[in-house]
Design an enzyme around this catalytic site. Structure first.
Site, short mmCIF file in Angstrom:
data_model
loop_
_atom_site.label_atom_id
_atom_site.label_comp_id
_atom_site.label_asym_id
_atom_site.label_seq_id
_atom_site.Cartn_x
_atom_site.Cartn_y
_atom_site.Cartn_z
N HIS A 266 -7.32 3.27 3.75
CA HIS A 266 -7.22 3.91 4.83
C HIS A 266 -8.52 4.10 5.66
O HIS A 266 -8.85 4.34 6.66
CB HIS A 266 -6.64 5.26 4.74
N CYS B 125 -4.13 -1.15 -2.46
CA CYS B 125 -4.00 0.51 -2.41
C CYS B 125 -5.28 0.46 -3.63
O CYS B 125 -5.01 0.27 -4.76
CB CYS B 125 -2.98 0.99 -2.94
N ASP C 288 0.78 -1.25 -0.01
CA ASP C 288 -0.11 -0.08 -0.01
C ASP C 288 1.07 1.17 0.03
O ASP C 288 2.26 1.11 0.29
CB ASP C 288 -0.77 -0.01 1.09
N SER C 289 0.26 2.44 -0.33
CA SER C 289 1.02 3.72 -0.24
C SER C 289 1.56 4.05 1.22
O SER C 289 2.55 4.85 1.48
CB SER C 289 0.29 4.80 -0.97
N CYS D 251 -10.81 3.42 -0.19
CA CYS D 251 -9.45 3.89 -0.08
C CYS D 251 -9.28 2.84 1.26
O CYS D 251 -9.88 2.85 2.13
CB CYS D 251 -9.15 5.13 0.25
N GLU E 21 -2.99 8.92 8.63
CA GLU E 21 -1.48 8.41 8.85
C GLU E 21 -1.17 9.39 10.02
O GLU E 21 -0.16 8.82 10.68
CB GLU E 21 -0.79 9.27 7.56
#
Length: 284
Positions: free
Chosen positions: A199, A86, A23-24, A197, A165
């Protein structure tokens, strides 16, 4: 026959080899958590591109280049399959990665799209995601392949990734931004919302509170782990050996800030992640 089935037929990986996930940043940990829950015998090699997050504001060419580097890194562990955890990389790079990779590889978009198409009652589906994922129209394309009688409403929510994040999962700032982003989706009476997403499941409770009980939230991380289990089972690649007592079956790598990642990972997964190592991904 799909591209993945063709690859399975060409090469038979070791069923006891690990699964590669990338993932990013930290969002892919939601996919890792679901893999651990649903197929606990599997070993995982995770890479989070914490030096170059977010991917959602970057060009297609850049996301493809980053994804190719990460796949080359994961292949050094002789992984038996790769999960692109991702949405932006799934939207921009999957077609290329599938052509370049001779082992099974799956993304997070198709599983989420499939579930949303199946569960909507009024045919009005919302998608919240990064700017890149919304701009790619990939959810719209996949859902309409399954059900052409639906209307998809996309909403880019670029601030959600940095908020996650930074660990601001339950914070008044996150609540306020979520209300602003989601207001228009409430007004158009969707009954299904894709957390597009990886996240976003980490702020699922906030999104659910704002959208209300009438809106079904689709978590592509959960659906991806379920699809991965089915893929491995069909290919006879499910590991039959649970981790030995005292063995740490999972390895975590990042491109920057390993200690920060480790603290966050342990707060999300709660499986006792012992270490995370930083690597120079630009060398791959």
């Amino acid at each position: 026959m799909t591209a993945t089935e063709n690859r399975i037929n060409r090469i038979k990986p070791d069923r006891n080899a690990p699964i590669g996930v990338f993932d990013s940043g930290v969002g892919g940990l939601t996919v890792v958590r679901e893999i651990m829950r649903q197929i606990p015998n599997e070993k995982i090699i995770y890479f989070g591109d914490t030096a170059r997050v977010p991917y959602g504001s970057k060009s297609r060419e850049t996301v493809v280049r980053f994804s190719e580097q990460i796949v080359r890194f994961l292949r050094t562990f002789e992984v038996k399959t790769i999960v692109v955890a991702c949405n932006t990389a799934s939207a921009y790079a999957m077609d290329i990665l599938e052509k370049e990779t001779d082992i099974p590889i799956i993304g997070v978009v198709r599983p989420g799209a499939r579930e949303a198409a199946a569960v909507t009652q009024n045919g009005r589906i919302g998608v919240i995601a990064t700017e890149a994922t919304i701009g790619s129209q990939i959810y719209t394309d996949y859902i309409r392949e399954l059900n052409e009688n639906v209307t998809i409403y996309g909403k880019a929510c670029p601030l959600f990734v940095p908020l996650v994040e930074e660990g601001l999962l339950e914070d008044p700032v996150t609540d306020e931004i979520a209300r602003r982003y989601l207001a228009e989706l409430i007004d158009i009476d969707i009954d299904t919302l894709i957390l597009g997403c990886t996240h976003y499941p980490l702020i699922r409770s906030t999104v659910g509170k704002i959208m209300g009980d009438r809106v079904r939230l689709v978590n592509p991380a959960y659906e991806t782990a379920r699809e991965l289990q089915n893929l491995l089972a069909e290919a006879d690649l499910l590991s039959r050996n649970p981790p030995r007592l005292g063995e740490n079956p999972h390895q975590f790598y990042v491109s920057d800030k390993a200690e920060k990642f480790l603290r966050f990972a342990n707060s999300i997964i709660k499986y006792g992640i012992l270490s995370a190592k930083a690597v120079n991904i630009e060398t791959y």
